[in-house]
Design an enzyme around this catalytic site. Structure first.
Site, PDB file in Angstrom:
ATOM      1  N   GLU A   1      -3.349  12.386   3.649  1.00 45.56           N
ATOM      2  CA  GLU A   1      -3.543  13.180   4.854  1.00 45.56           C
ATOM      3  C   GLU A   1      -2.302  13.940   5.301  1.00 45.56           C
ATOM      4  O   GLU A   1      -2.408  14.945   5.986  1.00 45.56           O
ATOM      5  CB  GLU A   1      -4.037  12.269   6.001  1.00 45.56           C
TER       6      GLU A   1
ATOM      7  N   HIS B   1      -2.175   2.842   3.292  1.00 40.23           N
ATOM      8  CA  HIS B   1      -3.463   2.943   2.606  1.00 40.23           C
ATOM      9  C   HIS B   1      -3.971   1.550   2.261  1.00 40.23           C
ATOM     10  O   HIS B   1      -3.178   0.662   1.964  1.00 40.23           O
ATOM     11  CB  HIS B   1      -3.326   3.778   1.308  1.00 40.23           C
TER      12      HIS B   1
END
Ligand code: ACO
Length: 361
Positions: free
Chosen positions: A303, A244
């Site tokens: 996700e 991320h």
């Protein structure tokens, strides 16, 4: 110059704060844990919209239900060329037919659009007839009913609510920034949301959860996880669902969704095994990524467990990004209104590194 704008602060917002060191997400004064599992999607929309739209009803359930019924009239215009597209592209094309505007009615239509268009597109692609919305239902229950042509089973609407609340807003991520850029030109909320959908669908952003399922299916069993992941990294591939830009620790949304998928597991004989398998892949990936990149903390992101939760709700993987848009549209709309209320035209500069013009002879 900052490639990727990592260190650039481009907006003041009251909407959400992402603390990448602590792994904490705050949405309008509430931590994610305080919201997920306790708040319906309509309530979190109210939280985000409060102060940004006039005449906001106390309970948005009926207003959002009416908007779903209104946008369903566009489903009749779906033709075969549209059905050849990926669900998110077909949903975006239908959304682009909605009028632009800056008011609450426009915003509600835009919230309703992915929720209504996505199930209709999926059913038509499967050779089934679309199911009209039931405006009396909650948003999540109606989405599942429109998709499966039967009432949502116990716990499923709550699980979808947990998902939509989890992804409703997340600071100045790529799609929200895109939406704010367009809003800053005063093009209107429909244009801003279309920019958001377009940025979201990339695999480095909201397009990752479909490939997470492909990865799990390709790995197949826990014993294959390590060799499969090592081979993927050796090829230079990125592991979908990991890493991320902001979080240097675990993405808090991953555990919120893991909790939601575990709550669903009681009603399914196959889900506990699927969760255990995903956890085995996650553990292998984390260990290998740590050895592969000791300099760069790469942890699980939203996700990975999005994929598991949406799979458990029987959304096909190629529609996961469109489902993400169902939740994130709330954030895009609030950010667009916030940008309009106080922000200037967003217009950064570039450094020219092209050829110097030749001097005239
Ligand atoms: N797998 C393997 N290596 C990775 C991964 C990953 N998932 N993520 C980052 N890296 C590596 C990169 O290859 C890069 O290596 P390099 O320095 O040798 O080129 C290094 O870590 C730094 O990566 P950046 O690209 O600088 O990190 P950035 O902040 O731009 O990327 C991103 C963040 C796009 C999410 C990245 O981690 C990624 O591609 N992850 C996989 C896709 C994914 O899961 N996307 C969903 C994100 S969540 C969301 O948007 C809703």
């Amino acid at each position: 110059m900052s490639e990727g704008l990592d260190d650039v602060v481009a907006a003041r917002t009251v909407l959400s704060e992402v603390d990448g060191q602590a792994g904490r997400l705050v949405i309008r004064g509430w931590t994610l844990d305080q919201l997920v599992g306790r708040t319906r999607f309509e309530e979190v929309v109210r939280l985000l919209f409060d102060g940004f739209f006039e005449d906001l009803p106390e309970d948005l359930t009926a207003a959002l239900g009416a908007a779903r019924a209104e946008v369903f009239s566009a489903v009749g215009a779906i033709d075969d060329r549209l059905l050849d597209l990926e669900p998110v592209e077909a949903m975006r094309a239908l959304t682009a037919r909605l009028p632009d505007g800056d008011d609450l009615a426009t915003a509600l239509r835009l919230l309703a659009a992915p929720a209504v268009f996505t199930p209709a597109i999926l059913r038509l692609q499967a050779g089934d007839s679309p199911v009209a919305p039931d405006p009396s239902l909650g948003h999540s229950a109606d989405i599942l009913r429109m998709l499966h042509a039967r009432p949502a089973a116990a716990g499923q609407a709550e699980a979808l609510d947990a998902y939509l609340v989890t992804v409703c807003d997340h600071g100045l991520n790529a799609s929200t920034f895109a939406a704010r850029v367009v809003a800053s030109t005063r093009a209107g909320l429909t244009s801003a949301v279309l920019a958001g959908i377009s940025a979201l669908k990339g695999p480095l952003h909201g397009g990752a959860p479909g490939p997470v399922i492909e990865m799990l299916d390709a790995i197949g069993k826990p014993a294959n996880a390590r060799p499969w992941i090592e081979a993927a990294l050796a090829r230079g591939d990125r592991l979908m669902g990991f890493g991320h830009r902001i979080y240097r620790v675990r993405d808090p949304r991953a555990d919120a969704l893991k909790g939601a998928v575990r709550r669903l597991a009681d009603q399914s004989s196959s889900l506990p095994g699927r969760i255990a398998f995903a956890e085995a892949v996650e553990a292998a990936a984390l260990a290998i990524l740590k050895a592969h990149r000791p300099d760069r903390p790469l942890d699980v992101n939203v996700e990975f467990f999005t994929a598991l939760l949406l799979e458990a709700l029987a959304f096909p993987p190629n529609a996961f990004t469109a489902v993400f848009a169902m939740g994130r549209t709330a954030g895009w709309l609030a950010h667009a209104r916030e940008q309009l209320a106080g922000g200037r035209l967003i217009r950064p500069q570039s450094v020219y590194v092209g050829p110097t013009p030749l001097k005239a002879a």
